[in-house]
Motif scaffolding. Sequence first.
Motif, PDB file in Angstrom:
ATOM      1  N   ILE A 188       0.817  -1.208   0.000  1.00 11.58           N
ATOM      2  CA  ILE A 188       0.000   0.000   0.000  1.00 11.58           C
ATOM      3  C   ILE A 188       0.860   1.271   0.000  1.00 11.58           C
ATOM      4  O   ILE A 188       0.399   2.343  -0.376  1.00 11.58           O
ATOM      5  CB  ILE A 188      -0.960  -0.006   1.212  1.00 11.58           C
ATOM      6  N   ASP A 189       2.122   1.145   0.389  1.00 10.25           N
ATOM      7  CA  ASP A 189       3.032   2.295   0.417  1.00 10.25           C
ATOM      8  C   ASP A 189       3.673   2.604  -0.938  1.00 10.25           C
ATOM      9  O   ASP A 189       4.505   3.513  -1.025  1.00 10.25           O
ATOM     10  CB  ASP A 189       4.161   2.051   1.436  1.00 10.25           C
ATOM     11  N   LYS A 190       3.303   1.891  -1.982  1.00 12.11           N
ATOM     12  CA  LYS A 190       3.980   2.050  -3.272  1.00 12.11           C
ATOM     13  C   LYS A 190       3.978   3.495  -3.773  1.00 12.11           C
ATOM     14  O   LYS A 190       4.949   3.955  -4.372  1.00 12.11           O
ATOM     15  CB  LYS A 190       3.345   1.138  -4.315  1.00 12.11           C
ATOM     16  N   PHE A 224      12.252  -0.845  -2.994  1.00 15.41           N
ATOM     17  CA  PHE A 224      13.433   0.014  -3.027  1.00 15.41           C
ATOM     18  C   PHE A 224      13.511   0.811  -4.329  1.00 15.41           C
ATOM     19  O   PHE A 224      14.047   1.911  -4.365  1.00 15.41           O
ATOM     20  CB  PHE A 224      14.716  -0.814  -2.890  1.00 15.41           C
ATOM     21  N   PHE A 225      12.988   0.220  -5.397  1.00 21.35           N
ATOM     22  CA  PHE A 225      13.188   0.759  -6.738  1.00 21.35           C
ATOM     23  C   PHE A 225      11.921   1.367  -7.333  1.00 21.35           C
ATOM     24  O   PHE A 225      11.900   1.712  -8.513  1.00 21.35           O
ATOM     25  CB  PHE A 225      13.751  -0.341  -7.640  1.00 21.35           C
ATOM     26  N   LYS A 226      10.880   1.517  -6.496  1.00 19.19           N
ATOM     27  CA  LYS A 226       9.667   2.180  -6.947  1.00 19.19           C
ATOM     28  C   LYS A 226       9.809   3.682  -6.692  1.00 19.19           C
ATOM     29  O   LYS A 226      10.159   4.111  -5.587  1.00 19.19           O
ATOM     30  CB  LYS A 226       8.439   1.634  -6.215  1.00 19.19           C
ATOM     31  N   GLU A 227       9.539   4.459  -7.705  1.00 17.25           N
ATOM     32  CA  GLU A 227       9.810   5.903  -7.686  1.00 17.25           C
ATOM     33  C   GLU A 227       9.208   6.622  -6.491  1.00 17.25           C
ATOM     34  O   GLU A 227       9.819   7.545  -5.931  1.00 17.25           O
ATOM     35  CB  GLU A 227       9.282   6.527  -8.980  1.00 17.25           C
ATOM     36  N   GLY A 233      12.891 -11.988  -1.656  1.00 18.43           N
ATOM     37  CA  GLY A 233      12.379 -12.034  -3.013  1.00 18.43           C
ATOM     38  C   GLY A 233      12.543 -10.700  -3.706  1.00 18.43           C
ATOM     39  O   GLY A 233      12.298  -9.649  -3.114  1.00 18.43           O
ATOM     40  N   SER A 234      12.970 -10.749  -4.949  1.00 21.40           N
ATOM     41  CA  SER A 234      13.155  -9.517  -5.719  1.00 21.40           C
ATOM     42  C   SER A 234      11.869  -9.054  -6.387  1.00 21.40           C
ATOM     43  O   SER A 234      11.775  -7.900  -6.806  1.00 21.40           O
ATOM     44  CB  SER A 234      14.215  -9.736  -6.800  1.00 21.40           C
ATOM     45  N   ASP A 235      10.863  -9.960  -6.489  1.00 22.02           N
ATOM     46  CA  ASP A 235       9.641  -9.649  -7.226  1.00 22.02           C
ATOM     47  C   ASP A 235       9.994  -9.245  -8.656  1.00 22.02           C
ATOM     48  O   ASP A 235       9.352  -8.377  -9.256  1.00 22.02           O
ATOM     49  CB  ASP A 235       8.873  -8.526  -6.527  1.00 22.02           C
ATOM     50  N   SER A 236      11.032  -9.869  -9.188  1.00 24.06           N
ATOM     51  CA  SER A 236      11.548  -9.485 -10.501  1.00 24.06           C
ATOM     52  C   SER A 236      10.563  -9.842 -11.603  1.00 24.06           C
ATOM     53  O   SER A 236       9.951 -10.903 -11.595  1.00 24.06           O
ATOM     54  CB  SER A 236      12.899 -10.150 -10.763  1.00 24.06           C
ATOM     55  N   LYS A 284      17.935  -8.317  -7.115  1.00 22.23           N
ATOM     56  CA  LYS A 284      18.159  -6.872  -7.065  1.00 22.23           C
ATOM     57  C   LYS A 284      17.755  -6.324  -5.695  1.00 22.23           C
ATOM     58  O   LYS A 284      16.667  -6.585  -5.199  1.00 22.23           O
ATOM     59  CB  LYS A 284      17.351  -6.177  -8.156  1.00 22.23           C
ATOM     60  N   GLY A 285      18.655  -5.582  -5.085  1.00 19.10           N
ATOM     61  CA  GLY A 285      18.375  -4.959  -3.800  1.00 19.10           C
ATOM     62  C   GLY A 285      18.620  -5.825  -2.587  1.00 19.10           C
ATOM     63  O   GLY A 285      18.430  -5.371  -1.462  1.00 19.10           O
ATOM     64  N   PHE A 286      19.056  -7.056  -2.779  1.00 23.72           N
ATOM     65  CA  PHE A 286      19.271  -7.924  -1.622  1.00 23.72           C
ATOM     66  C   PHE A 286      20.310  -7.346  -0.671  1.00 23.72           C
ATOM     67  O   PHE A 286      20.216  -7.519   0.547  1.00 23.72           O
ATOM     68  CB  PHE A 286      19.692  -9.323  -2.075  1.00 23.72           C
TER      69      PHE A 286
END
Length: 274
Positions: free
Chosen positions: A182-184, A220-223, A248-251, A259-261
């Motif tokens: 929900i914080d996206k 981490f990588f969501k704008e 999980g990267s949710d790649s 990514k981001g680990f």
Amino acid sequence: MLVNGDFHVHTQYCPHGSKDAMELYVQAALKKELNCLSFTEHAPLPSGFRDPVPNNDSTMQWEDVPAYLAEANLLRKKYKKEIEVNTGYEVDYVLGYENETIKLLKLLKANPVYSILSVHMLRAPGGEYVCIDYSPEEFSRIIQLFGSVEKVYEEYFQTLKRAIQMDLGPYKPKRIGHITLIDKFSALFKSNYDYSSDINEILSLIKENNYSLDANTAGFFKEYCGICYPPPSILEKAASLDIPLIPGSDSHAANDIAKGFGLLPANLTYSKPL
């Protein structure tokens, strides 16, 4: 990290992802010296539920399920001496479609250990179903439907708690996905909602049911987010309760494997699905 693996991975069968073949994900995992990889493609939506996103591309299509399983099985055999490859699904909990979801899980015979139960869809006060992580424009519209951003947050966590508690049969996934999704768009839509008590209850329910937690680095990588799902403080709280943290990267592209680990709290222990 205790286990060097990525356990939240999508594929070319996801219509909103990349066209990277599953083998490219395996090869990317090997390049990053992982020893485990779990494919968790979005399971088809429950029967009778209409995908609320404009392109109807939230999940894998039914007709692609056999190819998804066959390709994963082929890769499991091909790379068995190099990496452990497992297959599951990311299953949506949709309020009001519990019976249909039970039937779906039975049809899929989903492996509950390698699958994930997530909330992406909410039922708005007027009965319309919405997808909370589709776009900033859609999230703005969702706020209008609910009346305030705080009410959207409240409904998200109530739905998530219901998902954890609901008996969805023997194939119900044992891992709960990105519990702060929900914080996206939180940088765009500021909320005064304090969800600390909701999180405490959610973690208690996860512990009570012997479930595990998706330590999801995609945020981490969501704008408009910039932090993992859930944030480090919640991961630390979960660890203090001996809840397994599954990285999980949710790649949705092969290059995003693991990514981001390195940004996850280094003081915590992460494990493979149990």
